[in-house]
Design a protein around this motif. Structure first.
Motif, PDB file in Angstrom:
ATOM      1  N   ALA A   1       6.120  19.480  -6.559  1.00  0.00           N
ATOM      2  CA  ALA A   1       6.237  19.168  -5.128  1.00  0.00           C
ATOM      3  C   ALA A   1       5.575  17.828  -4.811  1.00  0.00           C
ATOM      4  CB  ALA A   1       5.606  20.277  -4.306  1.00  0.00           C
ATOM      5  N   LEU A   2       4.431  17.574  -5.416  1.00  0.00           N
ATOM      6  CA  LEU A   2       3.743  16.304  -5.203  1.00  0.00           C
ATOM      7  C   LEU A   2       4.590  15.144  -5.730  1.00  0.00           C
ATOM      8  CD1 LEU A   2       1.160  14.881  -4.248  1.00  0.00           C
ATOM      9  CD2 LEU A   2       0.229  15.246  -6.532  1.00  0.00           C
ATOM     10  N   GLU A   3       5.194  15.355  -6.894  1.00  0.00           N
ATOM     11  CA  GLU A   3       6.060  14.329  -7.473  1.00  0.00           C
ATOM     12  C   GLU A   3       7.267  14.068  -6.563  1.00  0.00           C
ATOM     13  OE1 GLU A   3       8.216  13.404 -11.756  1.00  0.00           O
ATOM     14  OE2 GLU A   3       7.340  15.361 -11.406  1.00  0.00           O
ATOM     15  N   ALA A   4       7.861  15.118  -6.040  1.00  0.00           N
ATOM     16  CA  ALA A   4       9.014  14.980  -5.143  1.00  0.00           C
ATOM     17  C   ALA A   4       8.622  14.264  -3.854  1.00  0.00           C
ATOM     18  CB  ALA A   4       9.601  16.351  -4.827  1.00  0.00           C
ATOM     19  N   ARG A   5       7.422  14.562  -3.346  1.00  0.00           N
ATOM     20  CA  ARG A   5       6.953  13.893  -2.137  1.00  0.00           C
ATOM     21  C   ARG A   5       6.798  12.396  -2.377  1.00  0.00           C
ATOM     22  NH1 ARG A   5       1.525  15.995   0.397  1.00  0.00           N
ATOM     23  NH2 ARG A   5       0.611  14.585  -1.107  1.00  0.00           N
TER      24      ARG A   5
ATOM     25  N   SER B   1       0.826  -1.214   0.000  1.00  0.00           N
ATOM     26  CA  SER B   1       0.000   0.000   0.000  1.00  0.00           C
ATOM     27  C   SER B   1       0.860   1.264   0.000  1.00  0.00           C
ATOM     28  CB  SER B   1      -0.946   0.004   1.192  1.00  0.00           C
ATOM     29  OG  SER B   1      -0.230   0.085   2.399  1.00  0.00           O
ATOM     30  N   GLU B   2       1.954   1.247   0.733  1.00  0.00           N
ATOM     31  CA  GLU B   2       2.845   2.404   0.752  1.00  0.00           C
ATOM     32  C   GLU B   2       3.547   2.568  -0.592  1.00  0.00           C
ATOM     33  OE1 GLU B   2       3.235   4.824   3.046  1.00  0.00           O
ATOM     34  OE2 GLU B   2       1.582   3.861   4.081  1.00  0.00           O
ATOM     35  N   LYS B   3       3.913   1.459  -1.202  1.00  0.00           N
ATOM     36  CA  LYS B   3       4.549   1.509  -2.517  1.00  0.00           C
ATOM     37  C   LYS B   3       3.577   2.079  -3.542  1.00  0.00           C
ATOM     38  CE  LYS B   3       6.982  -1.381  -5.839  1.00  0.00           C
ATOM     39  NZ  LYS B   3       7.434  -2.725  -6.179  1.00  0.00           N
TER      40      LYS B   3
ATOM     41  N   LYS C   1       8.491  10.615  -4.564  1.00  0.00           N
ATOM     42  CA  LYS C   1       9.841  10.051  -4.657  1.00  0.00           C
ATOM     43  C   LYS C   1      10.460   9.896  -3.278  1.00  0.00           C
ATOM     44  CE  LYS C   1      10.860  11.610  -9.315  1.00  0.00           C
ATOM     45  NZ  LYS C   1      11.665  12.505 -10.157  1.00  0.00           N
ATOM     46  N   ALA C   2      10.258  10.891  -2.413  1.00  0.00           N
ATOM     47  CA  ALA C   2      10.803  10.816  -1.056  1.00  0.00           C
ATOM     48  C   ALA C   2      10.156   9.679  -0.273  1.00  0.00           C
ATOM     49  CB  ALA C   2      10.582  12.145  -0.332  1.00  0.00           C
ATOM     50  N   ARG C   3       8.848   9.505  -0.436  1.00  0.00           N
ATOM     51  CA  ARG C   3       8.150   8.411   0.239  1.00  0.00           C
ATOM     52  C   ARG C   3       8.701   7.066  -0.233  1.00  0.00           C
ATOM     53  NH1 ARG C   3       2.951   8.232   2.525  1.00  0.00           N
ATOM     54  NH2 ARG C   3       2.460  10.243   1.603  1.00  0.00           N
ATOM     55  N   HIS C   4       8.973   6.969  -1.524  1.00  0.00           N
ATOM     56  CA  HIS C   4       9.522   5.720  -2.071  1.00  0.00           C
ATOM     57  C   HIS C   4      10.887   5.422  -1.455  1.00  0.00           C
ATOM     58  CE1 HIS C   4      10.427   2.560  -4.930  1.00  0.00           C
ATOM     59  NE2 HIS C   4      11.581   3.158  -5.167  1.00  0.00           N
ATOM     60  N   VAL C   5      11.740   6.423  -1.378  1.00  0.00           N
ATOM     61  CA  VAL C   5      13.081   6.239  -0.806  1.00  0.00           C
ATOM     62  C   VAL C   5      12.974   5.842   0.662  1.00  0.00           C
ATOM     63  CG1 VAL C   5      15.191   7.458  -0.163  1.00  0.00           C
ATOM     64  CG2 VAL C   5      14.248   7.750  -2.449  1.00  0.00           C
ATOM     65  N   LYS C   6      12.076   6.512   1.392  1.00  0.00           N
ATOM     66  CA  LYS C   6      11.891   6.200   2.821  1.00  0.00           C
ATOM     67  C   LYS C   6      11.441   4.768   3.012  1.00  0.00           C
ATOM     68  CE  LYS C   6       8.211   6.918   5.154  1.00  0.00           C
ATOM     69  NZ  LYS C   6       7.013   7.405   5.773  1.00  0.00           N
ATOM     70  N   GLU C   7      10.473   4.351   2.249  1.00  0.00           N
ATOM     71  CA  GLU C   7       9.944   2.994   2.372  1.00  0.00           C
ATOM     72  C   GLU C   7      10.967   1.951   1.918  1.00  0.00           C
ATOM     73  OE1 GLU C   7       7.153   1.929   3.838  1.00  0.00           O
ATOM     74  OE2 GLU C   7       6.841   4.017   4.395  1.00  0.00           O
ATOM     75  N   LYS C   8      11.738   2.294   0.910  1.00  0.00           N
ATOM     76  CA  LYS C   8      12.763   1.368   0.430  1.00  0.00           C
ATOM     77  C   LYS C   8      13.845   1.150   1.480  1.00  0.00           C
ATOM     78  CE  LYS C   8      15.518   0.542  -3.673  1.00  0.00           C
ATOM     79  NZ  LYS C   8      15.981   1.086  -4.942  1.00  0.00           N
ATOM     80  N   GLY C   9      14.112   2.193   2.258  1.00  0.00           N
ATOM     81  CA  GLY C   9      15.132   2.113   3.300  1.00  0.00           C
ATOM     82  C   GLY C   9      14.711   1.300   4.502  1.00  0.00           C
TER      83      GLY C   9
ATOM     84  N   MET D   1       1.628   6.497  -6.904  1.00  0.00           N
ATOM     85  CA  MET D   1       0.496   7.328  -7.294  1.00  0.00           C
ATOM     86  C   MET D   1       0.830   8.810  -7.159  1.00  0.00           C
ATOM     87  SD  MET D   1      -2.311   7.258  -8.593  1.00  0.00           S
ATOM     88  CE  MET D   1      -4.005   6.890  -8.442  1.00  0.00           C
ATOM     89  N   GLU D   2       1.527   9.174  -6.083  1.00  0.00           N
ATOM     90  CA  GLU D   2       1.925  10.571  -5.906  1.00  0.00           C
ATOM     91  C   GLU D   2       2.873  11.018  -7.016  1.00  0.00           C
ATOM     92  OE1 GLU D   2       3.503  10.855  -1.941  1.00  0.00           O
ATOM     93  OE2 GLU D   2       1.552  11.446  -1.137  1.00  0.00           O
ATOM     94  N   GLN D   3       3.786  10.145  -7.395  1.00  0.00           N
ATOM     95  CA  GLN D   3       4.725  10.485  -8.465  1.00  0.00           C
ATOM     96  C   GLN D   3       3.994  10.686  -9.785  1.00  0.00           C
ATOM     97  OE1 GLN D   3       8.233   7.975  -8.760  1.00  0.00           O
ATOM     98  NE2 GLN D   3       8.128   7.576  -6.574  1.00  0.00           N
ATOM     99  N   VAL D   4       3.101   9.775 -10.116  1.00  0.00           N
ATOM    100  CA  VAL D   4       2.371   9.848 -11.382  1.00  0.00           C
ATOM    101  C   VAL D   4       1.449  11.072 -11.401  1.00  0.00           C
ATOM    102  CG1 VAL D   4       0.621   8.686 -12.784  1.00  0.00           C
ATOM    103  CG2 VAL D   4       2.526   7.386 -11.848  1.00  0.00           C
ATOM    104  N   ALA D   5       0.717  11.281 -10.311  1.00  0.00           N
ATOM    105  CA  ALA D   5      -0.186  12.426 -10.239  1.00  0.00           C
ATOM    106  C   ALA D   5       0.588  13.740 -10.318  1.00  0.00           C
ATOM    107  CB  ALA D   5      -1.001  12.369  -8.960  1.00  0.00           C
TER     108      ALA D   5
END
Length: 54
Positions: A37-41, A4-6, A43-51, A11-15
């Motif tokens: 800004a939404l796209e960057a958020r 769900s987080e992924k 990407k940041a969420r993806h990096v956080k979750e990947k970590g 979705m944030e990146q695409v939107a």
């Protein structure tokens, strides 16, 4: 990274990308900044979750 987080990050990146491109096409730079800004958020969420690991 939970599914769900992924999905939320993707979705944030695409939107964000869609908003940014549409705003540029219409000449609305303030909206393009919000899309970026939404796209960057996303990407940041993806990096956080990947970590977080498995």
């Amino acid at each position: 990274m939970s599914a769900s987080e992924k999905a939320k990050a993707q979705m944030e990146q695409v939107a964000g990308k869609a908003v940014r491109k549409a705003a540029h096409a219409m000449g609305k730079e303030d909206l393009a900044v919000k899309g970026a800004a939404l796209e960057a958020r996303g990407k940041a969420r993806h990096v956080k979750e990947k970590g977080k690991g498995p």
